[in-house]
Scaffold this motif. Structure first.
Motif: not given
Ligand code: HAM
Length: 423
Positions: A271, A291, A311
């Motif tokens: 980020y 997020a 995103g």
């Molecule tokens: P992240 O904050 O790691 O971001 O995950 C985004 C969302 O996925 C979290 O806010 C949560 O709701 C869900 N999440 C993450 N880990 C878990 C878990 N172990 N169990 C259940 N839900 C979970 C990303 O993944 C980035 N790729 C977001 C992004 C997209 N940034 C820019 N583009």
């Protein structure tokens, strides 16, 4: 039962009610994303490990501790995707889609992280996500946030006319451009070095490799030390502050409420500028439901041309937990087809077949005496029972019983198949 015959730790079976909610969430999200001009891109569930290790940051918890990485029979190192952004960017580069920038891409699917499971945190979980690629402008950040807010509004968990009490709030922050980040990193490292021995083991490790992550430590002693740390805002360049100001201006213009949380840094390393989280106080420790933020450098890490992106991703399980009690499945009419006995089954089966073909929902009741069959029709909340007995079979009619009023009449089978004669 043997442990190995249970779902593996951190995974769960998605039962019919879960799937109903998941489908509803995806439908609301995808319909909303289409209004913003998004199209759908779904990368594979596993990728070469490098796709993630190059992009998410070697010192991020995700890469460092949580990836499901294995060597396959051909000797390749592969990883089950822990998140969607890296795979999306890899797919954009591999498929030459960067020729058509800007791109607005939506995705949905299972992700895998070896985390300590608890309510709202699983080892296999599902995300919906959106990536906007190719815009330098802060208005793209506003658009990504506007999409998120409209989806959460559509699901009834953001403020809207029908839900004045929101279940979540938007927190935003800026990490500044790369130069701002680096300058703050240096200041923070200098400050924390004096406290190195007092920091938790995790933070000591991060101090070497990624000091910014110490800002979102969960350790109370670390938090006390951080009270005195220089604030990130003091290192942010004037241009970055202007960028962030525009994001805030856009959110205000759209009437999307937000708070600034200057400790918000996010767990992945890609980020810059805007970072954000929609958080809730209804899920205990797992407060982030959606997020994301702005990033740069991902496209170059995948061998493409430098392209900015912004995103977010949203945890479907967390949304489902919030919606659990609120969501009521829209009623759909069910017709119960009942054969009086075994000899009438072919005729009854044919009636069910034709009705389904014409788009009706049919519960075909096979077993039990007539009393049991009517009980079953009540249980599935059928509106009508369509009964085929010997007489009906002979006359090509159907006994139609209104299960609310108890009224019964005989209707030609051809009428029923044409959708007539029920009321
Ligand atoms: P992240 O904050 O790691 O971001 O995950 C985004 C969302 O996925 C979290 O806010 C949560 O709701 C869900 N999440 C993450 N880990 C878990 C878990 N172990 N169990 C259940 N839900 C979970 C990303 O993944 C980035 N790729 C977001 C992004 C997209 N940034 C820019 N583009």
């Amino acid at each position: 039962m043997a442990k190995t015959l249970q779902p593996a730790r951190g995974t769960k079976d998605l039962l019919p009610r879960d799937n109903l909610l998941f489908r509803h969430i995806d439908q609301v999200a995808w319909t909303t994303a289409q209004r913003f001009g998004f199209s759908e891109l779904i990368p594979p569930i596993f990728e070469f490990t490098e796709v993630f290790s190059r992009s998410l940051g070697e010192t991020s918890d995700v890469v460092h501790k949580e990836m499901y990485t294995f060597q396959d029979k051909g000797g390749e190192w592969l990883t089950l995707r822990p998140e969607g952004t890296a795979g999306i960017i890899r797919a954009v580069v591999s498929n030459g889609l960067a020729q058509n920038l800007p791109l607005r891409l939506y995705y949905n699917g299972a992700m895998f992280r070896h985390e300590r499971p608890q309510r709202g945190r699983y080892r296999q979980f599902h995300q919906i996500g959106a990536e906007v690629l190719g815009f330098e402008s802060p208005w793209a950040d506003v658009e990504a946030l506007s999409l998120a807010a409209q989806i959460l509004g559509g699901l009834g968990i953001m403020t809207s006319s029908s839900t004045p009490q929101p279940a979540c709030q938007l927190e935003i922050n800026t990490l500044g451009d790369r130069a701002s980040r680096e300058s703050y990193k240096a200041k923070l490292t200098e400050f924390l070095s004096d406290y190195k021995q007092e920091l938790s083991a995790d933070s000591q490790m991060r101090l070497e490799k990624n000091p910014l992550r110490i800002l979102d430590t969960k350790d109370e002693k670390d938090k006390a030390i951080l009270q005195k740390a220089p604030l990130m805002q003091t290192s942010i360049s004037a241009e970055s502050l202007e960028f962030f100001g525009k994001v805030q201006e856009g959110l205000t213009a759209l009437g999307i409420p937000f708070v600034i949380n200057d400790r918000l840094v996010r767990g992945l390393d890609y980020y810059t500028h805007t970072v954000f989280e929609f958080t809730t106080d209804q899920l205990g420790a797992q407060s982030a439901i959606l997020a994301g933020g702005r990033y740069e450098g991902l496209m170059t890490a995948m061998g493409g041309k430098e392209t900015p992106g912004v995103g977010w991703a949203c945890g479907i399980e967390r949304l489902a937990l919030l919606l659990e009690e609120r969501y009521v499945e829209p009623a759909s009419e069910i017709l119960a087809v009942i054969a009086a006995d075994e000899t009438c089954m072919p005729e009854a089966q044919k009636l069910a077949h034709l009705l389904r073909q014409s788009g009706k929902n049919v519960d075909q009741i096979f077993t039990g005496n007539m009393g049991k069959k009517f009980k079953r029709a009540d249980k599935v909340q059928a509106t009508y029972a369509l009964i085929i007995g010997e007489t009906e079979k002979q006359n090509q009619t159907v006994g139609v019983k209104n299960l609310k009023t108890g009224e019964q009449k005989s209707v030609p089978m051809a009428d029923i198949v044409r959708g007539q004669g029920l009321s």
